[in-house]
Design an enzyme around this catalytic site. Structure first.
Site, PDB file in Angstrom:
ATOM      1  N   GLU A 314      78.969  58.291  68.710  1.00 21.49           N
ATOM      2  CA  GLU A 314      79.553  59.546  68.869  1.00 21.49           C
ATOM      3  C   GLU A 314      79.299  60.462  67.850  1.00 21.49           C
ATOM      4  O   GLU A 314      79.778  59.728  66.440  1.00 21.49           O
ATOM      5  CB  GLU A 314      81.141  59.573  69.247  1.00 21.49           C
ATOM      6  CG  GLU A 314      81.681  60.744  69.851  1.00 21.49           C
ATOM      7  CD  GLU A 314      83.218  60.637  69.883  1.00 21.49           C
ATOM      8  OE1 GLU A 314      83.529  59.441  69.954  1.00 21.49           O
ATOM      9  OE2 GLU A 314      83.900  61.649  70.148  1.00 21.49           O
ATOM     10  N   ARG A 534      83.656  43.500  68.642  1.00 20.66           N
ATOM     11  CA  ARG A 534      83.416  44.427  67.523  1.00 20.66           C
ATOM     12  C   ARG A 534      83.523  43.631  66.183  1.00 20.66           C
ATOM     13  O   ARG A 534      83.935  42.774  65.862  1.00 20.66           O
ATOM     14  CB  ARG A 534      84.894  45.201  67.534  1.00 20.66           C
ATOM     15  CG  ARG A 534      84.766  46.409  68.354  1.00 20.66           C
ATOM     16  CD  ARG A 534      86.035  47.327  68.033  1.00 20.66           C
ATOM     17  NE  ARG A 534      85.797  48.507  67.160  1.00 20.66           N
ATOM     18  CZ  ARG A 534      85.271  49.639  67.615  1.00 20.66           C
ATOM     19  NH1 ARG A 534      85.017  49.727  68.848  1.00 20.66           N
ATOM     20  NH2 ARG A 534      85.236  50.475  66.719  1.00 20.66           N
ATOM     21  N   LYS A 544      86.273  55.115  62.401  1.00 19.44           N
ATOM     22  CA  LYS A 544      85.761  56.264  61.748  1.00 19.44           C
ATOM     23  C   LYS A 544      86.814  57.233  61.385  1.00 19.44           C
ATOM     24  O   LYS A 544      86.883  57.866  60.521  1.00 19.44           O
ATOM     25  CB  LYS A 544      84.894  57.025  63.011  1.00 19.44           C
ATOM     26  CG  LYS A 544      83.413  56.412  62.892  1.00 19.44           C
ATOM     27  CD  LYS A 544      82.505  57.328  63.767  1.00 19.44           C
ATOM     28  CE  LYS A 544      82.162  56.516  64.889  1.00 19.44           C
ATOM     29  NZ  LYS A 544      81.579  57.357  65.663  1.00 19.44           N
TER      30      LYS A 544
HETATM   31  P1  ATP Z   1      85.288  54.255  65.946  1.00 17.68           P
HETATM   32  O1  ATP Z   1      86.657  53.475  66.736  1.00 17.68           O
HETATM   33  O2  ATP Z   1      85.358  53.635  64.351  1.00 17.68           O
HETATM   34  O3  ATP Z   1      85.349  55.873  66.039  1.00 17.68           O
HETATM   35  P2  ATP Z   1      83.458  54.284  68.078  1.00 17.68           P
HETATM   36  O4  ATP Z   1      83.504  52.797  68.910  1.00 17.68           O
HETATM   37  O5  ATP Z   1      83.941  55.183  68.549  1.00 17.68           O
HETATM   38  O6  ATP Z   1      84.019  53.864  66.721  1.00 17.68           O
HETATM   39  P3  ATP Z   1      80.867  55.077  68.620  1.00 17.68           P
HETATM   40  O7  ATP Z   1      79.978  55.895  67.498  1.00 17.68           O
HETATM   41  O8  ATP Z   1      81.324  55.446  69.679  1.00 17.68           O
HETATM   42  O9  ATP Z   1      82.273  54.391  67.508  1.00 17.68           O
HETATM   43  O10 ATP Z   1      80.224  53.712  68.546  1.00 17.68           O
HETATM   44  C1  ATP Z   1      78.653  53.348  68.995  1.00 17.68           C
HETATM   45  C2  ATP Z   1      78.545  52.155  69.328  1.00 17.68           C
HETATM   46  O11 ATP Z   1      78.747  51.201  68.295  1.00 17.68           O
HETATM   47  C3  ATP Z   1      79.444  51.913  70.433  1.00 17.68           C
HETATM   48  O12 ATP Z   1      78.720  51.231  71.407  1.00 17.68           O
HETATM   49  C4  ATP Z   1      80.332  50.827  69.903  1.00 17.68           C
HETATM   50  O13 ATP Z   1      80.895  49.974  70.600  1.00 17.68           O
HETATM   51  C5  ATP Z   1      79.651  50.276  68.819  1.00 17.68           C
HETATM   52  N1  ATP Z   1      80.559  50.027  67.517  1.00 17.68           N
HETATM   53  C6  ATP Z   1      81.622  50.782  67.139  1.00 17.68           C
HETATM   54  N2  ATP Z   1      82.274  50.168  66.177  1.00 17.68           N
HETATM   55  C7  ATP Z   1      81.805  48.878  66.029  1.00 17.68           C
HETATM   56  C8  ATP Z   1      82.022  47.607  65.478  1.00 17.68           C
HETATM   57  N3  ATP Z   1      83.030  47.585  64.701  1.00 17.68           N
HETATM   58  N4  ATP Z   1      81.363  46.426  65.934  1.00 17.68           N
HETATM   59  C9  ATP Z   1      80.370  46.308  66.769  1.00 17.68           C
HETATM   60  N5  ATP Z   1      79.941  47.573  67.366  1.00 17.68           N
HETATM   61  C10 ATP Z   1      80.731  48.789  67.157  1.00 17.68           C
HETATM   62 MG    MG Z   2      83.558  55.995  70.682  1.00 16.26          MG
END
Ligand code: ATP
Ligand code: MG
Length: 829
Positions: A314, A534, A544
């Site tokens: 995102e 994760r 984030k």
């Molecule tokens: P945050 O909760 O930090 O905002 P998010 O999951 O919303 O993270 P996205 O930009 O939606 O972040 O993530 C893109 C991809 O990366 C998704 O498939 C998500 O599952 C994966 N991802 C995000 N954080 C992690 C992590 N700490 N470890 C492994 N994969 C991750």
């Molecule tokens: Mg997300």
């Protein structure tokens, strides 16, 4: 040249072609018997044109150790197991040769041979971690006593006795990381060489205690924890999910490029005809989710059977090391199966997204070495998604709801259906169209999927599909005032992009049912969905929202602050993409949630930087040393090694009457176990010669100048034990190149700052950044540009920061050298 010499030369060059070291190749070629045997083995294996070093080493072992009685099987064995690299490690080869010796000329039973040599055995990272933990637990007392002086060899053997086929390098790395986590940071005493006398005494005491307990145990059963050398330990816990058992391999380390794919447990596109999941409804209905033959056929025809994955960030912040894992999984799987991976901006929420983030993400994905098949946006598909929504209403599987957000929440908690749930399809269609045309106010209506409000799974309680939002979209523009939700969008865009494997993190596991439900009721193809853990890393945050607070709140230097685990921060700090990817490979794609210790990342950073960083002499806190026996205008140059011990490349360092050493390398009193400079003591200025301290000046309690005499290195003379980094003047009387060094330590004091809830910011480590101005480097560094990396000898790996200007060079410490290496440099040459 005689015939024999010619033959030796030819053989030596053949042996070098299969990867033997030059000296071994020459040695083996010298003796007729060993030479002829190895040539025959290479020819028989079909490797005369060369092969990988790993295979070559196996062939060499075969030429020496292959059992004569099983000669008939040799060729087939080499072709089937060695050339195909089914046998990877030397202990596997030994197991196979032992088996072959046992059967002699009897027929080979492949299953038995493979069992004897561990072919196909995959050791998961979880198994490895559990085995190491157990060994550390058993040897906790010894570790507490000897700390970092304890020999890890026996512990390694203990792990190997549990996991016979684990990769040696992976065992070592895991052991080092867990020992470090167990013992905590090194103390001063840990860095000093061990006290040999005390150690000997302790060993004697231990032996006596062991003998006493053995005598006592003669009448009682053994506990099994007493010694690692006592044979196999209880087996490591093996409760990994079946899919996980092959998800990671013990050989998946950075050093081992030939490690097998961690993705083989996922079905190939043409095998996607099994049941994915069974959705149980509260009224007893059951929905079995699988592709029909027709759905699968059409999908395969469109894709040509390619593996297609997606990485869907995102664009609401910078990517972090967790995303590196996510990329490793999705891009990595596509790369390993010759497939394609989309970079898809998951941009259904127009509020948080920014162009800055979109540009950054594209840049950093490419820096990480991944090439997206296409760059797409979920918002590219708003038209198709809208059509799907209409189709869903027409199928009786969605309705327009007028409950407020609070009412929806309350009803969901009480598991009550919305009063609008059973409204006629036509009515929903009409109002949904009004919503699209901007005739309904924000918050007045939503489109909800008609799932199962009494389901056991909260994510089947009529999730929202569309909301009204009067806001232009950064990518799609002003055409829309209804926006689809993540749950509605994600699975459908997967279908629109013909994704075969939709890999995501575990928090989405409970959304599997709704993902597949929507595809089933819309009669779509169903990708394989698989979730992994994760990544969390100790002493840092990865959310984030939290990163945004730190980066934009003026607390640190922005999204790319070198203390953050954002990929931009790691890049600025000097970490390479290769190190991050090899860290991800080592982690594997397990389903166990855990925080990974920062040491683990450092291990990969060092491995990578050691090979690529040119060395340079510098001092962080310069102490002026006047070499009184040299004339005022003395100026001599010496060759310093760019890669000591590897290659002949050199750079010049100059020795002048005034030189600078590290202030911490001088003490006003000498002691026996100290190898730095002190009155009356000599040390070696690396590459130049010895100096002997005569006296020193002090002002305000600080040593301001040391006076010493210089003695050039003399052939045959014994050099002093301590070897120091130092910097001379570029010309007599001229100050050396000055720079600002930024040294980093953990950003947060506790291992998991998120444990502290809203108080997480109070856990920030006030000394996470140390800025040292007035550090000195030799002139070699003057050509360095932002992004250039060096190893400053004894000080660590460094990278020139983007804050550097022509008048102020700023250098970040990427990581320290392994402490043992830096302390060694003071004690030994
Ligand atoms: P945050 O909760 O930090 O905002 P998010 O999951 O919303 O993270 P996205 O930009 O939606 O972040 O993530 C893109 C991809 O990366 C998704 O498939 C998500 O599952 C994966 N991802 C995000 N954080 C992690 C992590 N700490 N470890 C492994 N994969 C991750
Ligand atoms: Mg997300």
């Amino acid at each position: 040249m005689s015939d024999r010499q010619e033959e030796e030369l030819r053989a030596a060059s053949l042996f070098a072609a299969v990867g033997l070291a030059e000296s071994t190749a020459k040695e083996v070629a010298k003796t007729r018997k060993t030479r002829e045997e190895l040539v025959t083995v290479i020819e028989e294996a079909g490797a005369s044109e060369g092969c990988s070093k790993a295979v070559g080493v196996h062939l060499y072992q075969i030429s020496r150790k292959y059992p004569l009685n099983a000669r008939d099987h040799r060729k087939a064995f080499m072709l089937d197991y060695v050339m195909s690299e089914k046998i990877k490690a030397s202990n596997q080869l030994d197991g196979a040769l032992e088996y072959l010796g046992r059967i002699g000329s009897d027929p080979v039973n492949r299953a038995e041979l493979e069992e004897a040599s561990g072919v196909g055995v995959e050791v998961t990272h979880d198994q490895l971690a559990a085995a190491v933990k157990e060994v550390i637990h058993a040897e906790a007392e010894l570790l507490r006593e000897d700390r970092y002086h304890a020999k890890l060899g026996p512990l390694q053997a203990g792990v190997k006795s549990q996991l016979k086929w684990a990769d040696g390098a992976a065992v070592k790395a895991e052991l080092e990381a867990q020992v470090a986590a167990f013992l905590g940071p090194k103390t001063e005493a840990d860095m000093r060489p061990p006290d040999k006398k005390a150690k000997k005494k302790k060993a004697q005491e231990r032996a006596a205690a062991a003998a006493a307990s053995a005598a006592a145990a003669e009448s009682a059963p053994a506990t099994g924890v007493s010694s690692l050398a006592n044979g196999p330990m209880p087996s490591a816990n093996g409760n990994a999910a079946p899919s996980e058992a092959s998800a990671t391999t013990g050989t998946s380390t950075a050093e081992d490029a030939s490690s097998s794919s961690p993705f083989t447990f996922l079905p190939a596109p043409e095998e996607n005809n099994k049941v994915h999941t069974v959705v149980n409804f509260s009224d007893g209905r059951i929905m079995e989710i699988r592709n029909t033959a027709d759905q699968l056929q059409k999908h395969l025809a469109r894709t040509g059977r390619r593996v297609i994955t997606r990485f869907p960030p995102e664009p609401n912040g910078y990517l972090h090391i967790g995303h590196a894992k996510a990329m490793f999984v999705s891009f990595g799987m596509a790369a390993e199966s010759n497939g394609d991976c989309y970079l898809r901006f998951d941009d259904t929420n127009p509020e948080a997204e920014k162009l800055e983030y979109i540009e950054h993400i594209q840049d950093i994905v490419s820096w990480m070495g991944w090439k997206p098949y296409k760059i797409t946006y979920s918002s590219d598909y708003f038209t198709e998604l809208h059509q799907f929504a209409v189709q869903l209403i027409k199928a009786g599987c969605a309705y327009v709801d007028h409950q407020t957000a609070d009412e929806i929440k309350q009803y969901r908690e009480e598991r009550r259906p919305s009063p609008w749930r059973e409204r006629p399809t036509d009515e929903s269609l009409r109002i949904f169209e009004e919503m699209r045309r901007g005739m309904t106010d924000e918050g007045q209506a939503t489109l909800r999927m008609k799932q199962d409000v009494k389901n056991e799974n909260y994510n089947m309680f009529d999730l929202i599909a569309y909301r009204v939002k009067f806001m232009p979209h950064p990518h799609a523009g002003t055409g829309w005032c209804i926006y689809p939700s993540y749950d509605f969008t994600h699975c459908l865009v997967d279908i629109l992009e013909d994704v075969t494997h939709s890999l995501c993190t575990l928090e989405f596991e409970s959304r599997r049912a709704s993902y597949y439900w929507l595809l089933e009721v819309l009669d779509c193809y169903k990708p394989v969905v698989w979730e992994y853990a994760r990544l969390n890393v100790t002493n840092n945050v990865l959310s984030k929202r939290k990163l945004n607070r730190l980066a934009t709140g003026g607390i640190i230097r922005g999204w790319d602050d070198p203390r953050l685990l954002t990929l931009a921060g790691l890049r600025r700090r000097g970490v390479t993409a290769a190190a991050i990817n090899s860290f991800c490979r080592e982690l594997g794609i397990t389903r166990t949630d855990s925080a990974v210790h920062l040491h683990k990342l450092d291990h990969h950073i060092r491995l990578d930087l050691d090979a690529s960083s040119p060395r340079c002499l510098a001092v962080l806190r310069p102490l002026r040393v006047v070499l009184t026996n040299l004339p005022e205008d003395h100026h001599a140059t010496y060759d310093a090694k760019v890669f000591p011990g590897r290659g002949e490349e050199t750079y010049s360092v100059c020795l002048t009457r005034v030189v600078y050493i590290e202030a911490t390398d001088f003490r006003d009193h000498d002691s026996k176990d100290y190898y730095g400079l002190a009155p009356g003591k000599s040390i070696l200025l690396k590459y130049a010669g010895a100096i002997t301290c005569q006296d020193f000046s002090v002002s305000d309690g600080q040593v301001t100048e040391v006076r010493a005499t210089f003695t050039p290195i003399q052939e045959g003379a014994k050099p002093p034990k301590g070897v120091l980094n130092w910097v001379g003047q570029p010309a007599a009387g001229q100050e050396p190149l000055e720079f600002e060094a930024r040294l980093y330590s953990e950003l947060f004091k506790s291992l998991d700052p998120s444990d502290l809830g809203d108080a997480w910011m109070e856990d920030l480590n006030p000394t996470s950044e140390t800025v040292i101005k007035g550090a000195y480097a030799c002139t070699q560094l003057s050509k360095a540009q932002p992004g250039d990396r060096f190893q400053l000898e004894r000080l660590g790996y460094f990278c020139v920061d983007s804050d550097s200007s022509s008048s102020n060079m700023v250098i970040n410490r990427t990581c320290t050298l392994r402490e043992s290496a830096s302390s060694k440099a003071v004690s030994k040459k």
